[in-house]
Write a protein that holds these residues in place. Sequence first.
Motif, short mmCIF file in Angstrom:
data_model
loop_
_atom_site.label_atom_id
_atom_site.label_comp_id
_atom_site.label_asym_id
_atom_site.label_seq_id
_atom_site.Cartn_x
_atom_site.Cartn_y
_atom_site.Cartn_z
N ASN A 228 -0.35 -8.03 -23.67
CA ASN A 228 0.49 -7.23 -22.78
C ASN A 228 1.82 -7.40 -22.82
O ASN A 228 2.22 -8.51 -23.60
N HIS A 260 4.64 -2.59 -15.34
CA HIS A 260 3.90 -3.75 -15.84
C HIS A 260 3.28 -4.43 -14.26
O HIS A 260 2.79 -3.85 -13.40
N ALA A 263 4.03 -3.14 -10.62
CA ALA A 263 3.16 -1.94 -10.10
C ALA A 263 2.48 -2.25 -8.84
O ALA A 263 2.36 -1.33 -7.95
N ALA A 288 2.54 14.19 -9.31
CA ALA A 288 2.45 13.16 -10.56
C ALA A 288 2.02 13.67 -11.68
O ALA A 288 2.44 13.31 -12.97
N HIS A 302 -3.38 3.20 -18.22
CA HIS A 302 -3.28 1.66 -18.97
C HIS A 302 -3.25 2.00 -20.68
O HIS A 302 -3.83 3.08 -21.05
N ARG A 311 -11.41 -4.83 -14.03
CA ARG A 311 -10.79 -5.66 -12.57
C ARG A 311 -10.47 -4.74 -11.68
O ARG A 311 -10.82 -5.16 -10.45
N VAL A 358 -5.60 -2.54 -12.49
CA VAL A 358 -5.59 -3.73 -11.92
C VAL A 358 -4.62 -3.66 -10.72
O VAL A 358 -5.02 -4.44 -9.50
C1 SDX Z 1 -0.55 -3.66 -15.97
O1 SDX Z 1 -1.12 -4.22 -20.80
C2 SDX Z 1 -1.65 -4.77 -20.01
O2 SDX Z 1 -2.76 -5.25 -20.34
C3 SDX Z 1 -0.98 -4.76 -18.77
C4 SDX Z 1 -1.77 -5.11 -17.52
C5 SDX Z 1 -1.96 -6.62 -17.67
O3 SDX Z 1 -3.12 -7.33 -17.06
O4 SDX Z 1 -1.05 -7.28 -18.31
O5 SDX Z 1 -2.97 -4.39 -17.55
C6 SDX Z 1 -1.20 -5.05 -16.29
O6 SDX Z 1 0.75 -3.74 -16.54
C7 SDX Z 1 -1.28 -2.50 -15.51
C8 SDX Z 1 -0.42 -1.21 -15.64
C9 SDX Z 1 0.62 -1.17 -14.39
N1 SDX Z 1 1.86 -0.03 -14.33
C10 SDX Z 1 1.30 1.01 -13.72
O7 SDX Z 1 0.39 1.32 -12.81
C11 SDX Z 1 2.39 2.09 -13.76
C12 SDX Z 1 1.85 3.56 -13.67
N2 SDX Z 1 1.09 3.84 -14.99
C13 SDX Z 1 1.99 4.11 -16.21
O8 SDX Z 1 3.41 4.07 -16.24
C14 SDX Z 1 1.49 4.03 -17.55
O9 SDX Z 1 0.07 4.44 -17.38
C15 SDX Z 1 1.37 2.64 -18.22
C16 SDX Z 1 2.76 1.97 -18.49
C17 SDX Z 1 0.54 1.72 -17.65
C18 SDX Z 1 0.92 2.82 -19.62
O10 SDX Z 1 1.81 3.74 -20.35
P1 SDX Z 1 1.51 4.13 -21.91
O11 SDX Z 1 0.30 3.71 -22.50
O12 SDX Z 1 3.03 4.04 -22.51
O13 SDX Z 1 1.12 5.96 -21.40
P2 SDX Z 1 2.22 6.85 -21.27
O14 SDX Z 1 3.41 6.62 -20.38
O15 SDX Z 1 2.62 7.27 -22.53
O16 SDX Z 1 1.38 7.78 -20.88
C19 SDX Z 1 0.16 8.89 -21.61
C20 SDX Z 1 0.52 10.20 -20.73
C21 SDX Z 1 1.70 10.78 -20.39
O17 SDX Z 1 1.61 12.33 -20.27
P3 SDX Z 1 1.76 13.04 -21.46
O18 SDX Z 1 2.95 12.88 -22.18
O19 SDX Z 1 0.33 12.85 -22.35
O20 SDX Z 1 1.73 14.50 -20.85
O21 SDX Z 1 -0.14 9.88 -19.45
C22 SDX Z 1 0.85 10.28 -18.26
C23 SDX Z 1 1.93 10.30 -19.03
O22 SDX Z 1 3.07 11.18 -18.39
N3 SDX Z 1 0.65 9.19 -17.38
C24 SDX Z 1 0.66 9.29 -15.98
C25 SDX Z 1 0.44 8.00 -15.48
N4 SDX Z 1 0.42 7.18 -16.59
C26 SDX Z 1 0.25 8.01 -17.75
N5 SDX Z 1 0.95 10.24 -15.35
C27 SDX Z 1 0.95 10.19 -14.18
N6 SDX Z 1 0.75 8.91 -13.28
C28 SDX Z 1 0.57 7.71 -14.15
N7 SDX Z 1 0.46 6.63 -13.50
#
Ligand code: SDX
Length: 424
Positions: A228, A260, A263, A288, A302, A311, A358
């Motif tokens: 990650n 990350h 969140a 959203a 994710h 988790r 998580v």
């Molecule tokens: C952790 O990597 C790890 O293992 C991390 C972790 C660990 O244990 O170390 O698991 C811990 O960081 C968990 C993630 C915590 N973050 C969040 O909850 C923040 C909200 N989630 C996102 O910002 C997003 O889902 C990520 C950052 C987690 C992942 O980002 P990606 O893989 O770059 O995906 P992306 O941003 O390219 O999204 C793909 C699509 C997009 O839409 P389209 O362009 O296809 O139309 O999904 C959408 C995004 O807009 N999208 C969301 C969303 N997450 C992705 N839309 C609304 N809400 C969301 N949360």
Amino acid sequence: MSTAKLIFEGKEHEFPVFEGTEDEKAIDISSLRAKTGAITYDPGYGNTGSCKSTITFIDGEKGILRYRGYPIEELAVGSKFPEVAYLLIYDHLPNMNELLEWRKQLTRHSFMHESMMNFFDHYPPTAHPMAILSAMVASLYAFYPNSETDEELDTNIIRVLAQAKTIAAFSYKISRGEPIMYPQSNLSYAANFLRMMFGSPAEEYEVSDVLERALNQLLILHADHEQNCSTSTVRMVGSSQANLYASISAGISGLWGPLHGGANQEVIEMLEMIVADGGNYKKYIELAKKKDSGFRLMGFGHRVYKNFDPRARIIKKACDEVLAELGIKDPLLDIAKSIEEVALQDDFFISRKLYPNVDFYSGIIYKAMGIPTNMFTVMFAIGRLPGWIAQWLEMRRDPDNRIHRPRQVYMGEKVRKFTPVDKR
Ligand code: SDX
């Protein structure tokens, strides 16, 4: 050995393909630039393996997570955090003697160097605990600079594992103007942390079994997650041969970001905002889905898990148990469950395979423990320490490892002639 063929500018090039233990296939392109003069382009490294590792296995399609081969579901209920930390770092579950010695060392080294107490005098009470943790961990090197021998390195590993929780608890107490509580040798890792956070010199602190068990489980669930963002940061910094503390400090900073580890704080703030806005969670689910809204469902989605984050399943179950045992009814949990239920039936989330991760439920339990929201990511960092340490050690011992130095595709100006300022 199978190979992958690439035809580039009319020439065919072959690259070796190798497989991981769980049949993951990798194309070794380490000779690509020498053979073709070209580089790959993979923003966010979504398709790029940075290393070979034996520490953690994730199958994002099946929602599988294992530490050193042990399923997270078994470790989360059958183990304690110090035991899992030992497993991750030393690649085997400790026997009874190893575990007792490990726990004795973790308690013994829980005390910070007394000179470090002065650092707290100069942070404003509003300082974010992640800023303090990152700075204090980097400063450990000032007090413990020797890590040439394996023995010295082992002691430094124990120090950062043991002292990060002390730093966190001390910064909490000091931010509230309350007397600090020193660690006690008769308490477990989790119990010591709870007592240092919520105890008082004026009375005996009764450690709640419910909270001690829940904290152990949360720390285990956060202990590692392969490559990650923050772990890759620890590896990147460590690849320059920077010391362990500097590398971990960098990892803490990488984890802080809201996309990350940050969140978990954002999720609670989002849920509180929805409750304050009359509990209209459907309005925020719709928001959203609108790209230009700038609003994301924090705790959802994710990079790797395209199925449930295992988790999140365990933490969601623990939420119900901990709140029931504490007799707490938290409207935030009801809102979170409603969001999950509605989002998982909505094509926007289904088509993008966005599930709770998580961070979606963890804050509910931290809140029930009495941990302030701005310390949630500190809790994530304390849990992630053994993973960062194990990954840093593996990187340092990897014969293939070199200083991490990605390339780029330059898109800027071609050469320009400099003109002195009085001629511009
Ligand atoms: C952790 O990597 C790890 O293992 C991390 C972790 C660990 O244990 O170390 O698991 C811990 O960081 C968990 C993630 C915590 N973050 C969040 O909850 C923040 C909200 N989630 C996102 O910002 C997003 O889902 C990520 C950052 C987690 C992942 O980002 P990606 O893989 O770059 O995906 P992306 O941003 O390219 O999204 C793909 C699509 C997009 O839409 P389209 O362009 O296809 O139309 O999904 C959408 C995004 O807009 N999208 C969301 C969303 N997450 C992705 N839309 C609304 N809400 C969301 N949360």
